[in-house]
Design a protein around this motif. Structure first.
Motif, PDB file in Angstrom:
ATOM      1  N   LEU A   1       8.786   9.082  -4.409  1.00 24.21           N
ATOM      2  CA  LEU A   1       9.996   8.806  -5.212  1.00 24.21           C
ATOM      3  C   LEU A   1      10.888  10.176  -5.589  1.00 24.21           C
ATOM      4  N   SER A   2      10.622  11.089  -4.620  1.00 23.42           N
ATOM      5  CA  SER A   2      11.302  12.443  -4.498  1.00 23.42           C
ATOM      6  C   SER A   2      12.650  12.446  -4.367  1.00 23.42           C
TER       7      SER A   2
ATOM      8  N   VAL B   1       0.772  -1.321  -0.094  1.00 20.87           N
ATOM      9  CA  VAL B   1       0.135   0.061   0.009  1.00 20.87           C
ATOM     10  C   VAL B   1       0.944   1.222  -0.085  1.00 20.87           C
ATOM     11  N   GLY B   2       2.176   1.181   0.386  1.00 15.43           N
ATOM     12  CA  GLY B   2       3.004   2.447   0.260  1.00 15.43           C
ATOM     13  C   GLY B   2       4.458   2.276  -0.032  1.00 15.43           C
ATOM     14  N   ILE B   3       4.996   3.014  -0.685  1.00 15.23           N
ATOM     15  CA  ILE B   3       6.586   2.863  -1.174  1.00 15.23           C
ATOM     16  C   ILE B   3       6.964   4.196  -0.899  1.00 15.23           C
ATOM     17  N   ASP B   4       8.214   4.379  -0.352  1.00 15.42           N
ATOM     18  CA  ASP B   4       8.952   5.513   0.064  1.00 15.42           C
ATOM     19  C   ASP B   4      10.490   5.145  -0.332  1.00 15.42           C
ATOM     20  N   LEU B   5      10.783   5.891  -1.476  1.00 10.87           N
ATOM     21  CA  LEU B   5      12.092   5.541  -1.824  1.00 10.87           C
ATOM     22  C   LEU B   5      12.833   7.129  -2.263  1.00 10.87           C
ATOM     23  N   SER B   6      12.392   7.851  -1.450  1.00 11.89           N
ATOM     24  CA  SER B   6      12.900   9.214  -1.590  1.00 11.89           C
ATOM     25  C   SER B   6      14.441   9.469  -1.039  1.00 11.89           C
ATOM     26  N   GLY B   7      14.843  10.373  -1.682  1.00 11.31           N
ATOM     27  CA  GLY B   7      16.332  10.931  -1.190  1.00 11.31           C
ATOM     28  C   GLY B   7      17.242   9.864  -1.471  1.00 11.31           C
TER      29      GLY B   7
ATOM     30  N   SER C   1      -1.474   9.566  -2.284  1.00 10.52           N
ATOM     31  CA  SER C   1      -0.334  10.609  -2.187  1.00 10.52           C
ATOM     32  C   SER C   1       0.618  10.199  -2.945  1.00 10.52           C
ATOM     33  N   LEU C   2       0.999  11.194  -3.882  1.00  2.47           N
ATOM     34  CA  LEU C   2       2.327  11.003  -4.990  1.00  2.47           C
ATOM     35  C   LEU C   2       3.104  12.090  -5.073  1.00  2.47           C
ATOM     36  N   ASP C   3       4.372  11.735  -4.840  1.00  5.49           N
ATOM     37  CA  ASP C   3       5.533  12.530  -4.805  1.00  5.49           C
ATOM     38  C   ASP C   3       6.449  12.332  -5.585  1.00  5.49           C
ATOM     39  N   LEU C   4       6.587  12.926  -6.934  1.00  6.82           N
ATOM     40  CA  LEU C   4       7.803  12.859  -7.740  1.00  6.82           C
ATOM     41  C   LEU C   4       8.583  14.137  -7.985  1.00  6.82           C
ATOM     42  N   SER C   5       8.680  14.860  -7.068  1.00  8.76           N
ATOM     43  CA  SER C   5       9.427  16.118  -7.081  1.00  8.76           C
ATOM     44  C   SER C   5      10.941  15.975  -7.084  1.00  8.76           C
ATOM     45  N   LEU C   6      11.676  16.728  -7.585  1.00  4.56           N
ATOM     46  CA  LEU C   6      13.222  16.914  -7.431  1.00  4.56           C
ATOM     47  C   LEU C   6      13.823  15.645  -8.093  1.00  4.56           C
ATOM     48  N   ASN C   7      13.460  15.494  -9.522  1.00  2.23           N
ATOM     49  CA  ASN C   7      13.794  14.515 -10.069  1.00  2.23           C
ATOM     50  C   ASN C   7      14.065  15.259 -11.661  1.00  2.23           C
ATOM     51  N   ARG C   8      14.357  14.432 -12.651  1.00  2.00           N
ATOM     52  CA  ARG C   8      14.602  15.037 -13.896  1.00  2.00           C
ATOM     53  C   ARG C   8      13.704  14.552 -14.984  1.00  2.00           C
ATOM     54  N   LEU C   9      12.338  14.158 -14.608  1.00  2.00           N
ATOM     55  CA  LEU C   9      11.296  13.881 -15.316  1.00  2.00           C
ATOM     56  C   LEU C   9      11.083  14.662 -16.350  1.00  2.00           C
ATOM     57  N   SER C  10      10.888  14.297 -17.630  1.00  2.00           N
ATOM     58  CA  SER C  10      10.283  15.253 -18.585  1.00  2.00           C
ATOM     59  C   SER C  10       9.101  14.790 -19.420  1.00  2.00           C
ATOM     60  N   GLY C  11       8.900  15.432 -20.524  1.00  2.00           N
ATOM     61  CA  GLY C  11       7.690  15.227 -21.221  1.00  2.00           C
ATOM     62  C   GLY C  11       6.257  15.697 -20.563  1.00  2.00           C
ATOM     63  N   GLU C  12       5.204  15.164 -21.310  1.00  2.00           N
ATOM     64  CA  GLU C  12       4.056  15.713 -20.948  1.00  2.00           C
ATOM     65  C   GLU C  12       3.311  14.815 -19.481  1.00  2.00           C
ATOM     66  N   ILE C  13       2.514  15.407 -18.699  1.00  2.01           N
ATOM     67  CA  ILE C  13       2.089  14.512 -17.870  1.00  2.01           C
ATOM     68  C   ILE C  13       0.654  13.766 -18.560  1.00  2.01           C
ATOM     69  N   PRO C  14       0.816  12.421 -18.560  1.00  3.09           N
ATOM     70  CA  PRO C  14      -0.105  11.550 -19.283  1.00  3.09           C
ATOM     71  C   PRO C  14      -1.386  11.971 -19.115  1.00  3.09           C
ATOM     72  N   PRO C  15      -2.310  11.909 -20.025  1.00  4.59           N
ATOM     73  CA  PRO C  15      -3.848  12.095 -19.860  1.00  4.59           C
ATOM     74  C   PRO C  15      -4.441  11.345 -18.755  1.00  4.59           C
ATOM     75  N   SER C  16      -3.875   9.983 -18.646  1.00 10.33           N
ATOM     76  CA  SER C  16      -4.704   8.961 -17.499  1.00 10.33           C
ATOM     77  C   SER C  16      -4.282   9.581 -16.257  1.00 10.33           C
ATOM     78  N   PHE C  17      -3.497  10.592 -15.926  1.00 11.61           N
ATOM     79  CA  PHE C  17      -3.299  10.990 -14.618  1.00 11.61           C
ATOM     80  C   PHE C  17      -4.705  11.597 -14.236  1.00 11.61           C
ATOM     81  N   ALA C  18      -5.561  12.031 -14.899  1.00  8.19           N
ATOM     82  CA  ALA C  18      -6.799  12.428 -14.538  1.00  8.19           C
ATOM     83  C   ALA C  18      -7.555  11.396 -13.752  1.00  8.19           C
ATOM     84  N   GLY C  19      -7.132  10.170 -14.310  1.00  9.26           N
ATOM     85  CA  GLY C  19      -7.911   9.087 -13.501  1.00  9.26           C
ATOM     86  C   GLY C  19      -7.605   8.699 -12.181  1.00  9.26           C
TER      87      GLY C  19
END
Length: 200
Positions: free
Chosen positions: A33-34, A5-11, A54-72
């Motif tokens: 995954l911040s 139910v939870g994954i924390d691999l930050s830092g 809860s979703l945290d993908l901050s402080l990375n180097r992700l690029s491109g568009e946020i996928p449309p499925s994000f609205a799901g």
């Protein structure tokens, strides 16, 4: 794995792309995954995680568009995508509209849309511009017809009092016809010029 139910691999110093396998963990509620060096795009089917709160993908180097499925992401209540290289329009849903803090998308120079201030959806802007152009065109037509009608009516009214002989009346009406033709041509010329300016 389904029971996670939870994954924390930050830092950490994680690199490469986000594994697509994460989106198969349908029971996942928390994912952090911040603060890594993750590259590539956000997985296209991230919207499969309908229980994700809860979703945290901050402080990375992700690029491109946020996928449309994000609205799901129907259950999302905490989100942070800041400090990446994301671009394009932010997907929107009723649940994502409950997250009005623009800082969750900050430091992504190419992103636009709600809730980022000073950014307008390009399609909305285009439609608004087209609507204004249509209104201006209709107003110009109205002014031209009013002016033509006034000129024609004025000369017709004056002619009834100024010219009594049949010869003069015929000459007068011919003059009015010629005048009306010139006015009509002038109107079309003005409209063509205006439309060319609108489409520039």
């Amino acid at each position: 794995m389904v029971g996670i139910v939870g994954i924390d691999l930050s830092g950490n110093s994680l690199s490469q792309e986000i594994p697509n396998g994460l989106t198969t963990l349908l029971g996942l509620r928390y994912l952090n995954l911040s603060g890594n060096h993750l590259l590539g795009c956000i997985p296209e089917d991230i919207g499969n995680l309908v229980l994700l709160e809860s979703l945290d993908l901050s402080l990375n180097r992700l690029s491109g568009e946020i996928p449309p499925s994000f609205a799901g992401l129907k259950s999302i209540t905490a989100l942070n995508l800041s400090s990446n290289n994301l671009s394009g329009l932010i997907p929107m849903s009723d649940q994502l509209r409950t997250l009005p803090d623009p800082s969750i998308y900050s430091n992504n120079p190419g992103l636009y849309g709600f809730p980022l201030e000073g950014c307008v959806d390009s399609s909305t802007s285009t439609q608004s511009g087209m609507s204004q152009a249509e209104d201006s065109r209709e107003a110009l037509w109205l002014y031209c017809f009013v002016a033509a009608g006034f000129i024609f009516g004025f000369w017709l009214y004056c002619g009834m009092f100024w010219f009594y002989s049949e010869t003069w009346r015929c000459a007068f009406y011919q003059y009015v016809d010629n005048m009306q033709g010139k006015v009509t041509k002038k109107m079309y010329s003005c409209m063509s010029y205006f439309q060319a300016k609108v489409h520039e």
